[in-house]
Scaffold this motif. Structure first.
Motif, PDB file in Angstrom:
ATOM      1  N   UNK A 149       0.823  -1.218   0.000  1.00 25.90           N
ATOM      2  CA  UNK A 149       0.000   0.000   0.000  1.00 25.90           C
ATOM      3  C   UNK A 149       0.853   1.262   0.000  1.00 25.90           C
ATOM      4  N   UNK A 150       2.157   1.116   0.178  1.00 32.72           N
ATOM      5  CA  UNK A 150       3.016   2.287   0.378  1.00 32.72           C
ATOM      6  C   UNK A 150       3.944   2.516  -0.830  1.00 32.72           C
ATOM      7  N   UNK A 151       4.654   1.496  -1.255  1.00 29.41           N
ATOM      8  CA  UNK A 151       5.665   1.682  -2.296  1.00 29.41           C
ATOM      9  C   UNK A 151       5.141   1.717  -3.719  1.00 29.41           C
ATOM     10  N   UNK A 152       4.527   0.648  -4.185  1.00 30.92           N
ATOM     11  CA  UNK A 152       4.184   0.579  -5.610  1.00 30.92           C
ATOM     12  C   UNK A 152       3.099   1.580  -6.002  1.00 30.92           C
ATOM     13  N   UNK A 153       3.096   1.932  -7.279  1.00 33.18           N
ATOM     14  CA  UNK A 153       2.017   2.758  -7.834  1.00 33.18           C
ATOM     15  C   UNK A 153       1.542   2.124  -9.132  1.00 33.18           C
ATOM     16  N   UNK A 154       0.262   2.278  -9.400  1.00 36.83           N
ATOM     17  CA  UNK A 154      -0.258   1.826 -10.696  1.00 36.83           C
ATOM     18  C   UNK A 154       0.325   2.728 -11.777  1.00 36.83           C
ATOM     19  N   UNK A 155       0.810   2.114 -12.843  1.00 34.17           N
ATOM     20  CA  UNK A 155       1.430   2.880 -13.932  1.00 34.17           C
ATOM     21  C   UNK A 155       0.325   3.538 -14.760  1.00 34.17           C
ATOM     22  N   UNK A 156       0.409   4.839 -14.994  1.00 33.28           N
ATOM     23  CA  UNK A 156      -0.615   5.488 -15.823  1.00 33.28           C
ATOM     24  C   UNK A 156      -0.670   4.840 -17.211  1.00 33.28           C
ATOM     25  N   UNK A 157      -1.870   4.760 -17.777  1.00 37.44           N
ATOM     26  CA  UNK A 157      -2.028   4.091 -19.078  1.00 37.44           C
ATOM     27  C   UNK A 157      -1.130   4.682 -20.160  1.00 37.44           C
ATOM     28  N   UNK A 158      -0.920   5.993 -20.073  1.00 38.62           N
ATOM     29  CA  UNK A 158      -0.176   6.665 -21.141  1.00 38.62           C
ATOM     30  C   UNK A 158       1.330   6.441 -21.051  1.00 38.62           C
ATOM     31  N   UNK A 159       1.789   5.873 -19.921  1.00 35.24           N
ATOM     32  CA  UNK A 159       3.239   5.766 -19.704  1.00 35.24           C
ATOM     33  C   UNK A 159       3.775   4.445 -20.243  1.00 35.24           C
ATOM     34  N   UNK A 160       4.798   4.557 -21.056  1.00 34.29           N
ATOM     35  CA  UNK A 160       5.461   3.413 -21.663  1.00 34.29           C
ATOM     36  C   UNK A 160       6.136   2.546 -20.581  1.00 34.29           C
ATOM     37  N   UNK A 161       6.158   1.225 -20.807  1.00 32.51           N
ATOM     38  CA  UNK A 161       6.763   0.297 -19.843  1.00 32.51           C
ATOM     39  C   UNK A 161       8.211   0.662 -19.502  1.00 32.51           C
ATOM     40  N   UNK A 162       8.993   0.950 -20.521  1.00 31.03           N
ATOM     41  CA  UNK A 162      10.422   1.212 -20.256  1.00 31.03           C
ATOM     42  C   UNK A 162      10.603   2.530 -19.501  1.00 31.03           C
ATOM     43  N   UNK A 163       9.794   3.523 -19.833  1.00 26.70           N
ATOM     44  CA  UNK A 163       9.881   4.788 -19.089  1.00 26.70           C
ATOM     45  C   UNK A 163       9.495   4.565 -17.627  1.00 26.70           C
ATOM     46  N   UNK A 164       8.458   3.758 -17.404  1.00 25.83           N
ATOM     47  CA  UNK A 164       8.034   3.457 -16.030  1.00 25.83           C
ATOM     48  C   UNK A 164       9.157   2.732 -15.285  1.00 25.83           C
ATOM     49  N   UNK A 165       9.770   1.770 -15.959  1.00 25.31           N
ATOM     50  CA  UNK A 165      10.856   1.005 -15.335  1.00 25.31           C
ATOM     51  C   UNK A 165      11.988   1.938 -14.884  1.00 25.31           C
ATOM     52  N   UNK A 166      12.322   2.887 -15.715  1.00 23.51           N
ATOM     53  CA  UNK A 166      13.452   3.763 -15.391  1.00 23.51           C
ATOM     54  C   UNK A 166      13.108   4.772 -14.304  1.00 23.51           C
ATOM     55  N   UNK A 167      11.835   4.939 -14.021  1.00 24.43           N
ATOM     56  CA  UNK A 167      11.436   5.808 -12.903  1.00 24.43           C
ATOM     57  C   UNK A 167      11.656   5.146 -11.552  1.00 24.43           C
ATOM     58  N   UNK A 168      11.824   3.822 -11.535  1.00 23.18           N
ATOM     59  CA  UNK A 168      11.919   3.119 -10.256  1.00 23.18           C
ATOM     60  C   UNK A 168      13.250   3.368  -9.539  1.00 23.18           C
ATOM     61  N   UNK A 169      14.230   3.893 -10.279  1.00 23.86           N
ATOM     62  CA  UNK A 169      15.497   4.258  -9.644  1.00 23.86           C
ATOM     63  C   UNK A 169      16.243   5.317 -10.443  1.00 23.86           C
ATOM     64  N   UNK A 170      16.770   4.936 -11.608  1.00 26.16           N
ATOM     65  CA  UNK A 170      17.776   5.775 -12.279  1.00 26.16           C
ATOM     66  C   UNK A 170      17.290   7.205 -12.528  1.00 26.16           C
ATOM     67  N   UNK A 171      16.104   7.351 -13.086  1.00 26.68           N
ATOM     68  CA  UNK A 171      15.615   8.695 -13.394  1.00 26.68           C
ATOM     69  C   UNK A 171      15.370   9.484 -12.107  1.00 26.68           C
TER      70      UNK A 171
END
Lengths: 382, 203
Positions: free
Chosen positions: A141-163
């Protein structure tokens, strides 16, 4: 399930493991669709991080689909497409209550100096990571977020740390209008930090590395001036000359424990593990920043001592700022920037490999072969 | 003022006078060249909240203190912790000689070098033991596939290094020695001991 498994320094393989199970009422099990290899995974891979145990699965950058939730989970449902910050955190301890999600006190019994991180040794809590087909995600309930429909998988992945970390590095630099910002390291975090420095109003952004293909990416992706330190006898002097002899207003260390450029430091820090990493970039940052300037440290270091030039930092009146990035705090603003077209994280991805080839991926990234900047691992089960 | 000693500030290096360096590009030029330039110029736009206040509506936490995860085995912990944390990882529990070393390491605080150096020693014993054990299985460690060294061929190892001034070339020669050396040395010692044992048995 298939999972990357650590076998000892420089050795990993893919093994069959049990699918993780719910161990706490607020756990979720995520079926991983994409994971990435992070530069800090290399510290584990090289045996630099204490209490890295054989059998552990690495990977703190991953996205996936919710496979199962514990009985107290309210904010996620089976089937949700989610991105998971690399921090494991409770959201309610003294530190989380003050926004220091990466310093949570309720998730890591092995150490108080660091919070919980997926797949990052027992020093970071002893959790398996996401370079596997499934992963246990505490405090769903704290860490994960639902990825917005408009957001590409790879962009979402890179938000989890590097970006998020690159942006956070620029933020900790407290960049002001027209500042000159030097970024040490043109890996993923450095590239994102350079790009973020412009968002914060920098007047000049200079990226320093020794790999020409990465500097070319810094010029193209981050619109930065670049310096190849292999072409200069003394990079600190070059930093001064390039900045009107003042030194940069802000220097961001986006290299960390395995920095190169000084044989002795690299040998004792990165190879022989006699230090908590080789602080070459950090020392260049301290010497290359202007007096009264700010050094922002995003590079990861091990927990033992390192030969850092602290006297220079004191005498120059520097502000040193650092932390593991509290990823989720960065997300709302980063999503706006991606949606506005200011950031396109996946532009730095150079390689996409199946899980079975992850050993090759680690060596390629570690040895900087084939123009490697960022490698994404795609799961068969996805 | 003695005119002979006065110098125009334009002739001086910048730190020796009070002026800031000249602006190289105007805001408009930067905005035109760089997408999003200055979007977060105002620090108020930079992520900062929640800070210094408990904000469950932001974090998603719906507990004052989390439920406790069951402790399936005595879980080692830093002596700097006042108690076992309510949530923890359960992979790779302590076992064997490496486990004993690591458990001993947790008697020292994180402020002591002994803590970390013992943990690293435990790591090396763990990987050595796992390697030896794997030799007795149908899936022994394979240094070729597990080190990914074949990517040196598939991923242009030679040209990636030779066509570059990259500084790691200065220690490329010693890297394999440092990585493989301890394994080779251990193998040599093992063979010597085995020979000695055989010789003793023949007497």
């Amino acid at each position: 399930m298939k999972a990357m498994v650590y076998r000892g320094p420089y050795k990993i393989r893919v093994e069959e493991k049990d699918i993780p199970r719910i161990e706490h009422p607020n756990d979720a099990i995520i079926r991983v669709t994409k994971a990435a290899i992070c530069g800090s995974d290399l510290h584990l891979y090289h045996g630099l991080m204490p209490d890295t145990r054989v059998g552990m699965t690495f990977g703190h950058e991953f996205i996936g689909v919710v496979h199962e939730v514990g009985p107290s989970v309210e904010n996620l449902a089976v089937g949700d497409r989610v991105m998971v910050p690399f921090n494991i955190y409770c959201g309610s301890c003294y530190f989380c209550a003050r926004g220091l999600y990466s310093n949570c006190h309720n998730v890591n019994p092995n150490a108080t100096a660091v919070g919980g991180i997926y797949g990052y040794s027992h020093t970071c809590g002893g959790y398996d990571g996401g370079q596997a087909e499934y992963v246990r995600v505490p405090f769903a309930d704290v860490g994960p977020s639902v990825i917005p429909d408009w957001l590409d998988d790879e962009d979402a992945l890179l938000m989890t740390d590097a970006l998020a970390t690159g942006y956070f590095g620029a933020q900790l630099g407290d960049i002001r209008h027209g500042d000159t910002v030097v970024v040490l390291g043109a890996g993923p975090v450095g590239l994102y930090a350079a790009k973020s420095a412009w968002l914060m109003g920098a007047g000049r952004v200079i990226v320093i590395d020794h790999l020409e293909y990465r500097l070319a990416k810094a010029r193209e992706f981050a619109h930065a001036e670049t310096i190849d330190f292999a072409e200069h006898d003394d990079i600190v002097v070059t930093m001064k000359r390039t900045t009107d002899n003042l030194g940069a207003d802000v220097v961001i260390d986006a290299v960390g424990a395995e920095a190169d450029g000084n044989f002795t430091q690299h040998l004792t820090g990165a190879k022989l593990k006699l230090q908590g990493g080789s602080p070459i970039a950090l020392n260049w940052a301290i010497d290359g920043v202007r007096k009264g300037g700010t050094v922002s440290v995003m590079g990861a270091y091990g927990p033992i001592f390192s030969a850092v030039k602290f006297g220079d930092a004191m005498n120059k009146g520097l502000t040193l700022r650092m932390n593991q990035c509290p990823v989720k705090r960065q997300w709302p603003r980063l999503l706006e920037h991606i949606r506005n077209g200011y950031l396109k994280p996946s532009d730095i991805v150079t390689h996409r490999l199946p899980l079975e080839a992850i050993g090759e991926g680690y060596h390629m990234f570690s040895a900087k072969l084939d123009g490697c900047i960022k490698t994404i691992i795609t799961m068969d089960a996805a | 003022m003695n005119e002979n000693t006065s110098t125009s500030t334009t002739e001086l290096d910048r730190p020796y006078v009070a002026d800031k360096p000249a602006v190289r590009e105007t805001d408009d030029e930067l905005r035109a060249r760089i997408p999003g330039w200055g979007a977060d110029l105002d620090p108020a736009d930079r992520p900062a909240v929640p800070r210094e206040r408990y904000a469950p509506e932001v974090t998603g936490a719906h507990w004052e203190f989390p439920d406790r995860q069951p402790e399936p085995y005595p879980r080692e912990r830093s002596i700097e912790h006042g108690m076992l944390t309510p949530v923890f990882g359960t992979v790779a529990p302590l076992h064997g000689v490496s486990g004993a070393i690591r458990r001993y390491a947790y008697r020292y605080s994180e402020g002591r070098a002994a803590h970390w150096l013992l943990l690293i020693a435990g790591d090396r014993v763990d990987s050595f033991g796992a390697h030896v054990k794997s030799l007795a299985t149908l899936h022994p460690d394979n240094p070729v596939t597990e080190t990914g060294v074949l990517s040196e061929v598939r991923r242009h190892g030679w040209s990636s290094r030779v066509r570059s001034r990259r500084v790691d070339r200065s220690h490329t020669w010693i890297d394999p020695i440092l990585v493989a050396g301890p394994w080779v040395a251990t193998g040599v010692v093992a063979v010597m001991l085995a020979r000695k044992a055989v010789a003793l048995a023949r007497r």
